[in-house]
Design a protein around this motif. Structure first.
Motif, PDB file in Angstrom:
ATOM      1  N   LEU A   1       6.049  15.859  19.197  1.00  9.62           N
ATOM      2  CA  LEU A   1       7.116  15.290  20.020  1.00  9.62           C
ATOM      3  C   LEU A   1       8.477  15.522  19.379  1.00  9.62           C
ATOM      4  CD1 LEU A   1       5.579  11.853  21.079  1.00  9.62           C
ATOM      5  CD2 LEU A   1       5.992  13.827  22.557  1.00  9.62           C
ATOM      6  N   TYR A   2       8.508  15.479  18.049  1.00 12.35           N
ATOM      7  CA  TYR A   2       9.763  15.684  17.327  1.00 12.35           C
ATOM      8  C   TYR A   2      10.323  17.088  17.539  1.00 12.35           C
ATOM      9  CZ  TYR A   2      12.652  16.992  13.331  1.00 12.35           C
ATOM     10  OH  TYR A   2      13.649  17.496  12.540  1.00 12.35           O
ATOM     11  N   GLN A   3       9.463  18.090  17.518  1.00 10.10           N
ATOM     12  CA  GLN A   3       9.965  19.460  17.460  1.00 10.10           C
ATOM     13  C   GLN A   3       9.556  20.351  18.618  1.00 10.10           C
ATOM     14  OE1 GLN A   3       8.233  21.152  13.949  1.00 10.10           O
ATOM     15  NE2 GLN A   3       6.153  20.703  14.563  1.00 10.10           N
ATOM     16  N   GLY A   4       8.452  20.028  19.291  1.00 14.85           N
ATOM     17  CA  GLY A   4       7.861  20.976  20.232  1.00 14.85           C
ATOM     18  C   GLY A   4       8.400  20.875  21.647  1.00 14.85           C
TER      19      GLY A   4
ATOM     20  N   PHE B   1       9.658  26.843  16.435  1.00 16.71           N
ATOM     21  CA  PHE B   1      10.329  26.235  17.586  1.00 16.71           C
ATOM     22  C   PHE B   1      11.843  26.306  17.455  1.00 16.71           C
ATOM     23  CE2 PHE B   1       6.290  23.553  17.787  1.00 16.71           C
ATOM     24  CZ  PHE B   1       5.718  24.361  18.752  1.00 16.71           C
ATOM     25  N   ASP B   2      12.364  26.141  16.227  1.00 12.34           N
ATOM     26  CA  ASP B   2      13.807  26.239  16.050  1.00 12.34           C
ATOM     27  C   ASP B   2      14.301  27.675  16.182  1.00 12.34           C
ATOM     28  OD1 ASP B   2      14.220  23.560  15.774  1.00 12.34           O
ATOM     29  OD2 ASP B   2      14.383  23.555  13.593  1.00 12.34           O
ATOM     30  N   ALA B   3      13.424  28.633  15.875  1.00 14.45           N
ATOM     31  CA  ALA B   3      13.806  30.033  16.097  1.00 14.45           C
ATOM     32  C   ALA B   3      13.995  30.303  17.585  1.00 14.45           C
ATOM     33  CB  ALA B   3      12.740  30.956  15.520  1.00 14.45           C
ATOM     34  N   ASP B   4      13.231  29.617  18.421  1.00 15.06           N
ATOM     35  CA  ASP B   4      13.348  29.798  19.866  1.00 15.06           C
ATOM     36  C   ASP B   4      14.689  29.308  20.398  1.00 15.06           C
ATOM     37  OD1 ASP B   4      10.811  30.855  19.893  1.00 15.06           O
ATOM     38  OD2 ASP B   4       9.831  28.980  20.488  1.00 15.06           O
ATOM     39  N   THR B   5      15.241  28.260  19.769  1.00 19.77           N
ATOM     40  CA  THR B   5      16.527  27.731  20.230  1.00 19.77           C
ATOM     41  C   THR B   5      17.705  28.362  19.501  1.00 19.77           C
ATOM     42  OG1 THR B   5      16.568  25.913  18.622  1.00 19.77           O
ATOM     43  CG2 THR B   5      15.396  25.517  20.690  1.00 19.77           C
ATOM     44  N   GLY B   6      17.439  29.032  18.374  1.00 23.70           N
ATOM     45  CA  GLY B   6      18.508  29.667  17.611  1.00 23.70           C
ATOM     46  C   GLY B   6      19.230  28.757  16.657  1.00 23.70           C
ATOM     47  N   VAL B   7      18.782  27.487  16.537  1.00 23.97           N
ATOM     48  CA  VAL B   7      19.516  26.526  15.722  1.00 23.97           C
ATOM     49  C   VAL B   7      19.455  26.866  14.232  1.00 23.97           C
ATOM     50  CG1 VAL B   7      17.594  24.910  15.395  1.00 23.97           C
ATOM     51  CG2 VAL B   7      19.955  24.046  15.453  1.00 23.97           C
ATOM     52  N   ASP B   8      18.412  27.600  13.803  1.00 25.53           N
ATOM     53  CA  ASP B   8      18.257  27.920  12.390  1.00 25.53           C
ATOM     54  C   ASP B   8      18.823  29.284  12.001  1.00 25.53           C
ATOM     55  OD1 ASP B   8      17.080  25.562  11.724  1.00 25.53           O
ATOM     56  OD2 ASP B   8      15.027  26.318  11.676  1.00 25.53           O
TER      57      ASP B   8
ATOM     58  N   ASN C   1      13.047  33.311   9.638  1.00 25.36           N
ATOM     59  CA  ASN C   1      14.230  34.072   9.241  1.00 25.36           C
ATOM     60  C   ASN C   1      13.920  35.040   8.102  1.00 25.36           C
ATOM     61  OD1 ASN C   1      15.750  32.735  11.138  1.00 25.36           O
ATOM     62  ND2 ASN C   1      16.655  31.287   9.696  1.00 25.36           N
ATOM     63  N   LEU C   2      13.081  34.603   7.168  1.00 22.93           N
ATOM     64  CA  LEU C   2      12.776  35.432   6.006  1.00 22.93           C
ATOM     65  C   LEU C   2      11.919  36.634   6.368  1.00 22.93           C
ATOM     66  CD1 LEU C   2      12.053  32.648   3.360  1.00 22.93           C
ATOM     67  CD2 LEU C   2      13.981  34.227   3.361  1.00 22.93           C
ATOM     68  N   THR C   3      10.968  36.439   7.290  1.00 23.02           N
ATOM     69  CA  THR C   3      10.028  37.515   7.620  1.00 23.02           C
ATOM     70  C   THR C   3      10.376  38.265   8.888  1.00 23.02           C
ATOM     71  OG1 THR C   3       8.574  36.049   8.907  1.00 23.02           O
ATOM     72  CG2 THR C   3       8.171  36.188   6.528  1.00 23.02           C
ATOM     73  N   GLY C   4      11.084  37.598   9.799  1.00 19.42           N
ATOM     74  CA  GLY C   4      11.355  38.218  11.093  1.00 19.42           C
ATOM     75  C   GLY C   4      10.117  38.318  11.972  1.00 19.42           C
ATOM     76  N   ARG C   5       9.049  37.629  11.620  1.00 21.18           N
ATOM     77  CA  ARG C   5       7.791  37.713  12.366  1.00 21.18           C
ATOM     78  C   ARG C   5       7.412  36.337  12.904  1.00 21.18           C
ATOM     79  NH1 ARG C   5       4.861  42.412  12.018  1.00 21.18           N
ATOM     80  NH2 ARG C   5       3.834  41.409  13.801  1.00 21.18           N
ATOM     81  N   ARG C   6       8.005  35.995  14.030  1.00 19.91           N
ATOM     82  CA  ARG C   6       7.696  34.707  14.644  1.00 19.91           C
ATOM     83  C   ARG C   6       6.216  34.596  14.986  1.00 19.91           C
ATOM     84  NH1 ARG C   6       6.342  32.445  19.159  1.00 19.91           N
ATOM     85  NH2 ARG C   6       7.235  30.459  19.886  1.00 19.91           N
ATOM     86  N   ASP C   7       5.622  35.680  15.465  1.00 21.67           N
ATOM     87  CA  ASP C   7       4.227  35.641  15.898  1.00 21.67           C
ATOM     88  C   ASP C   7       3.292  35.310  14.737  1.00 21.67           C
ATOM     89  OD1 ASP C   7       4.906  38.049  14.702  1.00 21.67           O
ATOM     90  OD2 ASP C   7       3.563  39.254  15.939  1.00 21.67           O
ATOM     91  N   ARG C   8       3.526  35.925  13.586  1.00 23.61           N
ATOM     92  CA  ARG C   8       2.649  35.680  12.440  1.00 23.61           C
ATOM     93  C   ARG C   8       2.864  34.280  11.853  1.00 23.61           C
ATOM     94  NH1 ARG C   8       2.415  41.437   9.093  1.00 23.61           N
ATOM     95  NH2 ARG C   8       1.572  42.677  10.827  1.00 23.61           N
ATOM     96  N   VAL C   9       4.093  33.820  11.849  1.00 22.67           N
ATOM     97  CA  VAL C   9       4.353  32.463  11.358  1.00 22.67           C
ATOM     98  C   VAL C   9       3.675  31.451  12.277  1.00 22.67           C
ATOM     99  CG1 VAL C   9       6.125  30.752  10.845  1.00 22.67           C
ATOM    100  CG2 VAL C   9       6.495  33.145  10.231  1.00 22.67           C
ATOM    101  N   SER C  10       3.734  31.690  13.582  1.00 16.38           N
ATOM    102  CA  SER C  10       3.076  30.812  14.543  1.00 16.38           C
ATOM    103  C   SER C  10       1.564  30.795  14.315  1.00 16.38           C
ATOM    104  CB  SER C  10       3.386  31.255  15.979  1.00 16.38           C
ATOM    105  OG  SER C  10       2.739  30.437  16.908  1.00 16.38           O
ATOM    106  N   LEU C  11       0.985  31.964  14.076  1.00 15.00           N
ATOM    107  CA  LEU C  11      -0.453  32.049  13.812  1.00 15.00           C
ATOM    108  C   LEU C  11      -0.819  31.299  12.537  1.00 15.00           C
ATOM    109  CD1 LEU C  11      -3.134  33.321  14.780  1.00 15.00           C
ATOM    110  CD2 LEU C  11      -2.603  35.294  13.327  1.00 15.00           C
ATOM    111  N   LEU C  12       0.001  31.446  11.504  1.00 13.49           N
ATOM    112  CA  LEU C  12      -0.242  30.749  10.252  1.00 13.49           C
ATOM    113  C   LEU C  12      -0.144  29.239  10.446  1.00 13.49           C
ATOM    114  CD1 LEU C  12      -0.745  31.065   7.204  1.00 13.49           C
ATOM    115  CD2 LEU C  12       1.731  31.210   6.893  1.00 13.49           C
TER     116      LEU C  12
END
Length: 283
Positions: A113-116, A49-56, A66-77
């Protein structure tokens, strides 16, 4: 990092031993595993979620996105960890009381609620109270019920508040300290964390009050003879707390010097919680 996930049920186990009540070790192990998986979901989903806003992008180099560049796989995990954690917690609830799963679902809801999106209440400076609620009375009540004999009738709110309030404040301090080194990035992306709102100087001045509040919650039951003197072993967390207070007092304006402040807060949280759980059990 996962000391914050396992602490509520470890405290529940120590409390039950102190009360001369049985502890169901199979339930304890299942709860521990489920809690670790659910915190893994929370952490990974937060990266997504923070990758979507760019804050990280610059302030969090250890973000898995940031380490993997694979938002889709991190989301699946993340979603896989959530599903498996909830399935294990459902098993714990089936072997104890349905309220266990309801309480854990409430914790997960607060985490979302905190992050999503569209809520992102952490961006409005509300992450800390949500953290205290989730890791305090809610998770502690779930742990107490999970370890009790099957069919326990009511949620033990009083015991959960007494037992969970102090350690949850220590967990909240971990979140609070995670903001110090990325104030500029947070402000630039609209994340109004308490440290952004207060400024690093005033925020650093609050850290001793977090520590004092945590210990006050934990020492008060000892003073009124609800807990044994050995519960004061929670003071084992004081050395890293003192180091944290000193670091932020002297270097709060230097992001590169204080980037590890949340790890000092984690050390305080872990040693404090383990000391309290062990002290209760010994008592």
């Amino acid at each position: 990092m996962y000391a914050v996930a396992v602490m509520p049920v470890l405290l529940a186990a120590g409390w039950r031993v102190q009360q001369k009540l049985p502890v169901r070790l199979d339930q304890l192990l299942l709860f521990l595993l489920a809690a670790v998986l659910l915190l893994a979901w929370e952490n990974l989903a937060n990266d997504v979620f923070d990758a979507d806003t760019g804050v990280d992008a610059n302030g969090k180099p250890h973000s898995l996105v940031n380490l993997t560049g694979r938002r889709d796989r991190v989301s699946l995990l993340a979603n896989g960890a959530l599903l498996l954690g909830l399935l294990l917690m459902a098993l714990v609830a089936a072997r104890s009381h349905g309220a266990v799963l309801a309480l854990v679902l409430a914790c997960c809801g607060l985490g979302y609620l905190y992050q999503g999106p569209p809520f992102r209440l952490g961006y409005r400076g509300l992450g800390e109270p949500l953290c205290w609620l989730a890791f305090g009375p809610l998770a502690t009540a779930a742990g107490l019920m999970a370890l009790a004999p099957a069919g326990a009738a009511t949620v033990p709110w009083r015991a959960a508040l007494e037992l969970g309030s102090g350690p949850a404040l220590a967990t909240t301090l971990v979140l609070f300290c995670s903001h110090f080194h990325q104030v500029e990035e947070d402000a630039a992306h609209g994340k109004r964390s308490p440290v952004v709102r207060l400024g690093t100087g005033r925020a650093a001045a609050l850290v001793p009050w977090f520590v004092a509040g945590c210990l006050a919650f934990e020492w008060a039951p000892v003073l009124v003879n609800h807990w044994p003197l050995t519960a004061l072993l929670g003071a084992a967390g004081l050395p890293p707390a003192q180091a944290l207070i000193r670091l932020l007092r002297e270097h709060h304006r230097e992001p590169e010097r204080i980037s590890g402040s949340k790890f000092l807060a984690l050390r305080f949280q872990a040693l404090n919680g383990l000391g309290l759980a062990l002290g209760l059990a010994l008592g």
